[in-house]
Enzyme design. Sequence first.
Site, PDB file in Angstrom:
ATOM      1  N   THR A 131       0.895  -1.498  -0.092  1.00  0.00           N
ATOM      2  CA  THR A 131      -0.478   0.000   0.186  1.00  0.00           C
ATOM      3  C   THR A 131       0.966   1.337  -0.234  1.00  0.00           C
ATOM      4  OG1 THR A 131      -1.308  -1.010   1.453  1.00  0.00           O
ATOM      5  CG2 THR A 131      -1.640   1.234   1.281  1.00  0.00           C
TER       6      THR A 131
ATOM      7  N   TRP B 181      -1.966  10.089  -0.918  1.00  0.00           N
ATOM      8  CA  TRP B 181      -2.717   9.241  -0.733  1.00  0.00           C
ATOM      9  C   TRP B 181      -3.245   7.689  -0.508  1.00  0.00           C
ATOM     10  CZ3 TRP B 181      -8.219   7.456  -1.823  1.00  0.00           C
ATOM     11  CH2 TRP B 181      -9.083   7.489  -0.627  1.00  0.00           C
ATOM     12  N   HIS B 182      -3.031   6.967   0.574  1.00  0.00           N
ATOM     13  CA  HIS B 182      -2.238   5.694   0.419  1.00  0.00           C
ATOM     14  C   HIS B 182      -3.897   4.765   0.555  1.00  0.00           C
ATOM     15  CE1 HIS B 182       1.106   7.308   1.278  1.00  0.00           C
ATOM     16  NE2 HIS B 182       1.488   6.008   0.929  1.00  0.00           N
ATOM     17  N   SER B 183      -4.163   3.853  -0.413  1.00  0.00           N
ATOM     18  CA  SER B 183      -5.855   3.562   0.175  1.00  0.00           C
ATOM     19  C   SER B 183      -5.887   1.633   0.096  1.00  0.00           C
ATOM     20  CB  SER B 183      -6.854   3.521  -1.313  1.00  0.00           C
ATOM     21  OG  SER B 183      -8.144   2.640  -1.034  1.00  0.00           O
TER      22      SER B 183
END
Length: 310
Positions: free
Chosen positions: A192, A235-237
């Site tokens: 991620t 941003w990390h999803s």
Amino acid sequence: KIPLVIDTDPGVDDALALLMAFNDDRHQVVGLTIAAGNVGLEHTVRNALKLCEVAARDEVPVFAGCAQPLLYPAEDAAYVHGRDGFGDVGLAAPVRQAEAEHAALALLRLSHQYAGELLLVALGPLTNIALALKLDPTLPSRIKRFVVMGGAITAHGNMSAAAEFNIGFDPEAAHIVFEAFPAIDLADWEATLAHGLHHRKVEQWLQADSPRARFYEQISLQTRNWSADRRGEYWHSADALAMAYALEPDGARQLVERPVAVEMAGRLTRGATVVDWNRQHGRPDNCRALLEYDQDRFEALIHRALAAGG
Ligand code: BDR
Ligand code: CA
């Protein structure tokens, strides 16, 4: 179409992963089995139903699962996802309710109905899947492919120094699952972190003229701000990356196969995924972990999922 069951604890990143699955015409989502995790089960069930409603996918059955980890209570991740798990924006209650069948029983039933074909994707703590395995240990023989978002294979945890949230929330369940399945496709927390999404790009995608993008813009705002404050430009999803790997496995650029076990007892390491890098214990490789995925493909899957239905 490939039948797909998603075990999930929505959760803002779960919601994005679900939109990606709904938008993929090579897969058919045949059930959502809901776990507690990011927030309590009452909220995660409600969020799953709400997301189906917004995406006009009310035909997808939603099954409530376990409200607690198997053995020990655990802390949720409301500080990331909001107290209601969807950014506390005051959403109206969904019209539909969950099915009466328990998630673990639904998973077993669907595994018979689609024996040998089913893609199972786990985006939350593994409590429901562990329970299903205790009820019927032959479950893995009927699953074609099993993708798990979980773990931190080089021990850079996000729940503790060593543990990633989905494993750390219910290590006993994760242990049962990692022992039972012979081949897990793992998208861990380090993967991620290696596939960040630039905030500006995400904001652009969220401007799409579609109910899905409008809804996602709202529910993700709080966590995007939280993340921008802590982790900077990207941003990390986690669940979105796991879903990309599930839907388009040929987007994987680098994988590593090793035996992986879950630590349940460590004072500092409870919930760690311990990788036997040197294969010292003579156990078979049970995980194929994603190290690198085609970033353009990942971003295109997200972008299309948000723009769909416009
Ligand atoms: C995982 O934990 C949850 O907070 C996210 O939804 C994701 O499944 C990341 O560690
Ligand atoms: Ca999740």
